[in-house]
Write an enzyme that holds these catalytic residues in place. Sequence first.
Site: not given
Ligand SMILES: Cc1c[n+]2nc(N)[nH]c2nc1OC(C)C
Length: 323
Positions: A34-35, A82, A113, A115, A136, A290, A314
């Site tokens: 359908e999509y 980071l 969270e 990484k 980036r 954070k 890590k």
């Molecule tokens: C480079 C980076 C990568 N990460 N990955 C997550 N999950 N959060 C996160 N925050 C980041 O930088 C913020 C602290 C600005």
Amino acid sequence: DSSLRERLRALRDQLHHHSYQYYVLDAPEIPDVEYDRLFRELQEIEAQHPEWLTPDSPSQRVGAEPLPSFNQVRHETPMLSLDNVFSEQELLDFDRRVKSRLDDAATLTYACEPKLDGIAVSLLYVDGILVRGATRGDGRVGEDITQNVRTIASIPLRLRGEDWPEELEVRGEIYMPRAGFERINALGRETDGKVFVNPRNAAAGSLRQLDSRITAKRPLEMSCYGIALQEGEALFETHSEGLQRLRDWGFLVSPELRVVDSIEGCLAYYEGLLARRDALAYDIDGIVFKVDSLALQAELGFVSRAPRWAIAHKFPAQEEITL
Ligand SMILES: Cc1c[n+]2nc(N)[nH]c2nc1OC(C)C
């Protein structure tokens, strides 16, 4: 024509809704056939009336003509990296440093969270429409990969909900789930012999494509981890509130996001996710903690290139599976 144009608008809205249900919520409301029928009807009308094409049309998902090269993009707000810690003691030191710098650490909480092991990107939305995607790069200047990010289904071409700012810059990680990685390597072995070493390289290679039609065929996803706020703009008080707003606006945000009220809580979170690491559908190389309060983040600020208010804890390198 106005009724045909109205039909095109309705198709765009429906396809955006069903794509969000399927790719972001993983809860499809209609069968794929359908999509596909709705999608083909939209493509037919756009083929008859190219002047009605819009940048947020679902037809943008299939990719466009190859680019001669990538333009450069300057990040208004630098994309920081980071600082890392590798042990419990170093994490406790991070917490001690944070507390020693805060006037009042009583309300200190940490957002936790995973990484993701992918490619950090920045997305720019103006009036709710995706207008630019950039890598980036060196943190200040990256590459314009807008055509490629348009093909990633979990990246909204237009924001859902309301009360988003007229200009919104979202940061996150584009990654390739392991199952998708296995699938394209099996395909590569059968065709051009091109295989990727790991999902991160596969994601990087797929985003570096000048031909976005190739990117469109790669199983990429994006998990958002932040909003680049303009100076003084405060839509919410904590990082975790900001991520919840991103979910409301149609973005994929890690379901593993938690807020804890002590560094012991961070350690428990770290151990918990380390134990489940191999069961996740994607590669992670650690946890990001954070300081959740944006006011406390501002009080802590940054050193040189990394914030004082965040740390990546890590995991030990995953032993390579020798086949
Ligand atoms: C480079 C980076 C990568 N990460 N990955 C997550 N999950 N959060 C996160 N925050 C980041 O930088 C913020 C602290 C600005």
